[in-house]
Write a protein that holds these residues in place. Structure first.
Motif, mmCIF file in Angstrom:
data_model
loop_
_atom_site.group_PDB
_atom_site.id
_atom_site.type_symbol
_atom_site.label_atom_id
_atom_site.label_comp_id
_atom_site.label_asym_id
_atom_site.label_seq_id
_atom_site.Cartn_x
_atom_site.Cartn_y
_atom_site.Cartn_z
ATOM 1 N N UNK A 1 -16.801 -68.288 -36.517
ATOM 2 C CA UNK A 1 -17.256 -67.466 -37.832
ATOM 3 C C UNK A 1 -16.451 -66.926 -38.919
ATOM 4 N N UNK A 2 -16.685 -67.030 -39.900
ATOM 5 C CA UNK A 2 -15.441 -67.045 -41.033
ATOM 6 C C UNK A 2 -15.523 -65.244 -41.235
ATOM 7 N N UNK A 3 -14.411 -65.004 -41.509
ATOM 8 C CA UNK A 3 -14.110 -63.629 -41.912
ATOM 9 C C UNK A 3 -12.523 -63.597 -42.542
ATOM 10 N N UNK A 4 -12.249 -62.891 -43.168
ATOM 11 C CA UNK A 4 -11.028 -62.641 -43.742
ATOM 12 C C UNK A 4 -10.701 -63.569 -45.115
ATOM 13 N N UNK A 5 -11.621 -64.320 -45.394
ATOM 14 C CA UNK A 5 -11.286 -65.321 -46.757
ATOM 15 C C UNK A 5 -11.048 -64.199 -47.954
ATOM 16 N N UNK B 1 -15.986 -63.592 -31.682
ATOM 17 C CA UNK B 1 -16.178 -63.024 -30.476
ATOM 18 C C UNK B 1 -17.453 -62.025 -30.722
ATOM 19 N N UNK B 2 -17.413 -61.245 -31.735
ATOM 20 C CA UNK B 2 -18.728 -60.458 -32.102
ATOM 21 C C UNK B 2 -19.913 -61.512 -32.099
ATOM 22 N N UNK C 1 -18.837 -57.093 -38.467
ATOM 23 C CA UNK C 1 -20.159 -57.105 -39.388
ATOM 24 C C UNK C 1 -20.296 -58.682 -39.716
ATOM 25 N N UNK C 2 -19.260 -59.393 -39.968
ATOM 26 C CA UNK C 2 -19.508 -60.671 -40.301
ATOM 27 C C UNK C 2 -19.905 -61.478 -39.145
ATOM 28 N N UNK C 3 -19.554 -60.978 -38.048
ATOM 29 C CA UNK C 3 -20.038 -61.579 -36.893
ATOM 30 C C UNK C 3 -21.793 -61.076 -36.277
ATOM 31 N N UNK C 4 -21.974 -60.349 -37.050
ATOM 32 C CA UNK C 4 -23.531 -59.798 -36.728
ATOM 33 C C UNK C 4 -23.711 -58.726 -36.084
#
Length: 280
Positions: free
Chosen positions: A50-54, A116-117, A150-153
């Motif tokens: 899952x994307x984060x940090x872009x 992981x989230x 939050x990005x992971x839900x």
């Protein structure tokens, strides 16, 4: 999903770039890359997640060279599979190479947390239970690590000690017990402040329910049958949060007890770094 303004995140990225570029900048790139060399590079996923940090990666490239053009292909919060291109950056090759490691460090770390989230959230699917993080974050990176949750839900717990009153076992011991703690809160705390109190036994929970003054009860290190009994005792009068020993394999059975939240420190303190690469 909404983002932080770039100006809030820039100091984090700037500090990382200063650390990486050191006193004299990128010696390798300056030595071997001819001036004016242009390239298009891609941030590619070596594994799914899952994307984060872009957003932070984009800031890193922009701070090194505002003329670089970055196009995000997979937005923060979106899933991707191995081989997907998460972003493309075009412009001066030396600038791209100088920003590469900082951009990938942020993106890999935060994608790991989001991924992981999402795995924990999936285990609680079909229940009312929400997965939330804790304050067990990397010093200085709490804001972006909690955003990755939050990005992971998932959901966020306190950002700092000043957000809410959270009474833990050591507070109770130092203050002389559950009743003195709750009485002090009712006498002194602002009506605008939420109050959570930790218990690890059902007799403590009964005392909290009798005394009143809390909004949330933290059910700490209870086995699953005890958690189920605790939720029944609360009967919707307080928000319930289960914490302690929350392994991925246990989440489904804990969620089935009816707790409102499961807090998981591992989301931020034990998430792996997702394997991302920058390919010219």
């Amino acid at each position: 999903m909404s983002q932080f303004p770039d100006m809030i995140l820039e100091p984090l990225v700037r500090a990382a770039l200063l650390e990486d570029l050191g006193t004299y900048g990128d010696l390798t790139t300056r030595t071997v890359i001819p001036a004016g060399t242009r390239y298009t590079a891609r941030i590619v996923a070596r594994e799914g997640g899952v994307a984060s940090g872009m957003q932070l990666a984009a800031i890193a490239f922009r701070l090194v060279d505002p003329a670089l053009a970055l196009r995000v292909q997979v937005a923060d919060g979106a899933p991707f599979v191995k081989g997907d291109v998460l972003a493309e950056v075009e412009g001066d090759a030396a600038s791209i190479l100088s920003a590469e490691r900082v951009a990938l460090n942020f993106a890999g770390r935060l994608c790991g947390i989001a991924t992981l989230t999402a795995a924990f959230v999936a285990e609680a699917a079909g229940t009312q239970t929400r997965i939330t993080c804790t304050r067990k974050t990397t010093p200085g990176l709490r804001m972006v690590e909690k955003q990755a949750v939050l990005h992971g839900g998932g959901f966020n717990h306190r950002f700092s000690l000043s957000d809410a009153i959270l009474v833990k076992d050591n507070h109770i011991a130092a203050a002389g017990g559950i009743r003195p703690v709750l009485q002090a809160i009712k006498a002194r705390a602002s009506h605008m402040i939420r109050v959570e109190i930790e218990v690890d036994r059902l007799d403590q929970l009964a005392e909290v329910l009798e005394e009143g003054g809390a909004d949330v009860v933290l059910l700490d290190n209870m086995d699953t049958p005890t958690l189920r009994e605790a939720v029944g005792m609360v009967a919707g009068r307080l928000v319930t949060e289960a914490s302690g020993n929350m392994r991925l394999a246990r989440v489904a059975e804990v969620a089935a007890t009816g707790v409102d939240y499961i807090s998981v420190g591992a989301l931020t303190h034990s998430a792996g770094v997702l394997d991302l690469g920058l390919d010219f």
